[in-house]
Design a protein around this motif. Sequence first.
Motif, PDB file in Angstrom:
ATOM      1  N   ASP A  40       0.259  -1.414  -0.084  1.00 20.16           N
ATOM      2  CA  ASP A  40       0.099  -0.314   0.493  1.00 20.16           C
ATOM      3  C   ASP A  40       1.063   0.903   0.259  1.00 20.16           C
ATOM      4  N   HIS A  41       0.521   1.999  -1.065  1.00 21.11           N
ATOM      5  CA  HIS A  41       1.549   3.549  -1.284  1.00 21.11           C
ATOM      6  C   HIS A  41       0.137   4.733  -0.746  1.00 21.11           C
ATOM      7  N   SER A  42      -0.359   4.399  -0.459  1.00 20.50           N
ATOM      8  CA  SER A  42      -1.649   5.393  -0.256  1.00 20.50           C
ATOM      9  C   SER A  42      -0.784   6.750   1.020  1.00 20.50           C
ATOM     10  N   ASP A  75       4.642   0.374 -11.959  1.00 17.26           N
ATOM     11  CA  ASP A  75       3.354   0.273 -11.440  1.00 17.26           C
ATOM     12  C   ASP A  75       3.178  -0.086 -10.001  1.00 17.26           C
ATOM     13  N   HIS A  76       4.109   0.711 -10.189  1.00 14.29           N
ATOM     14  CA  HIS A  76       4.812   0.534  -7.692  1.00 14.29           C
ATOM     15  C   HIS A  76       3.687   1.379  -7.159  1.00 14.29           C
ATOM     16  N   MET A  77       3.066   2.052  -7.835  1.00 14.12           N
ATOM     17  CA  MET A  77       1.747   2.762  -7.240  1.00 14.12           C
ATOM     18  C   MET A  77       0.810   3.668  -8.048  1.00 14.12           C
ATOM     19  N   PRO A  78      -0.636   3.098  -7.551  1.00 11.27           N
ATOM     20  CA  PRO A  78      -1.932   3.251  -8.559  1.00 11.27           C
ATOM     21  C   PRO A  78      -1.740   4.627  -9.096  1.00 11.27           C
ATOM     22  N   GLY A  79      -2.338   4.272 -10.400  1.00 15.05           N
ATOM     23  CA  GLY A  79      -2.698   5.809 -11.715  1.00 15.05           C
ATOM     24  C   GLY A  79      -1.680   5.786 -12.314  1.00 15.05           C
ATOM     25  N   MET A  80      -0.282   5.010 -12.302  1.00 13.44           N
ATOM     26  CA  MET A  80       0.796   5.517 -12.626  1.00 13.44           C
ATOM     27  C   MET A  80       1.260   4.770 -14.195  1.00 13.44           C
ATOM     28  N   GLU A  81       0.783   3.603 -14.329  1.00 12.79           N
ATOM     29  CA  GLU A  81       0.735   2.669 -15.692  1.00 12.79           C
ATOM     30  C   GLU A  81       0.346   3.024 -16.856  1.00 12.79           C
ATOM     31  N   GLY A  82       0.654   3.411 -17.871  1.00 14.79           N
ATOM     32  CA  GLY A  82       0.533   4.140 -19.083  1.00 14.79           C
ATOM     33  C   GLY A  82       0.600   4.828 -19.232  1.00 14.79           C
ATOM     34  N   GLU A 110       7.326  -3.612   2.223  1.00 18.60           N
ATOM     35  CA  GLU A 110       7.778  -5.425   1.889  1.00 18.60           C
ATOM     36  C   GLU A 110       7.918  -4.123   0.120  1.00 18.60           C
ATOM     37  N   ASP A 111       9.084  -4.130   0.179  1.00 17.10           N
ATOM     38  CA  ASP A 111      10.407  -4.345  -1.339  1.00 17.10           C
ATOM     39  C   ASP A 111       8.991  -2.870  -2.080  1.00 17.10           C
ATOM     40  N   HIS A 112       9.655  -2.174  -0.944  1.00 18.93           N
ATOM     41  CA  HIS A 112       9.354  -0.333  -1.853  1.00 18.93           C
ATOM     42  C   HIS A 112      10.311   0.062  -2.676  1.00 18.93           C
ATOM     43  N   ASN A 174       7.302  15.881  -9.657  1.00 17.15           N
ATOM     44  CA  ASN A 174       8.842  16.128  -9.369  1.00 17.15           C
ATOM     45  C   ASN A 174       8.339  14.450  -8.461  1.00 17.15           C
ATOM     46  N   HIS A 175       7.759  13.715  -8.559  1.00 15.19           N
ATOM     47  CA  HIS A 175       7.951  11.917  -8.735  1.00 15.19           C
ATOM     48  C   HIS A 175       8.803  11.785  -8.413  1.00 15.19           C
ATOM     49  N   LYS A 176       9.768  11.414  -6.544  1.00 11.19           N
ATOM     50  CA  LYS A 176      10.727  10.118  -7.226  1.00 11.19           C
ATOM     51  C   LYS A 176      10.393   8.869  -6.780  1.00 11.19           C
ATOM     52  N   TRP A 177      10.758   8.126  -7.836  1.00 11.15           N
ATOM     53  CA  TRP A 177      12.029   8.078  -8.471  1.00 11.15           C
ATOM     54  C   TRP A 177      11.074   7.250  -9.388  1.00 11.15           C
TER      55      TRP A 177
END
Length: 187
Positions: A40-42, A75-82, A110-112, A174-177
């Motif tokens: 969860d990356h909320s 795809d490690h955060m919602p809404g970023m893929e594609g 885990e696995d951030h 400015n999203h990292k990374w």
Amino acid sequence: MKQKKWMTGLGVMILATSLAACGDTAEDTSMEMSEEQSMDHSAMDHSGSGEVPGGLKEASDPTYPVGSTAMMTADHMPGMEGVEATIVGAYDTTVYAVSYTPTTGGDPVEDHKWVIHEELDNPDEAPLSEGDEVVLAADHMEGMDGAEATIDTVEETTVYMVDYTTEDGEEVTNHKWVTESELEAMK
């Protein structure tokens, strides 16, 4: 009398089997929830200040130069893929996926993805190795800064700071990374 004992024994066996099955289901559910919570990356601060850690070197010849656009496959955060990203920074460094327990308490993360070498507190020379223990000096998520972490993966690459709009319309700056392998040329 024998029939009564036999029926009682059968009933006990059925009850024990049912309870064991319920226990497995509860265990599976709690494991699924833990995995879901750890991914969860909320609590992640999707936008950043644009400041970069001291010592981080700009990439001399990045595949995606500052000002260009690329399609994100991350795809490690919602809404970023594609979605289309605009490159605001490109840096050559070592990037790590890490697992840690937030300093604010709560479930382990885990696995951030991703923490760069320059966001570690007093690290040895780059690259570090999988399994190394480090202290984080990044603040991408609440409770990350100062947390003890274990390195899950190591990659030497160009990382990008990007601006983008999520699928549901959230403006992220400015999203990292994002790593080079998580970007594709626009078609």
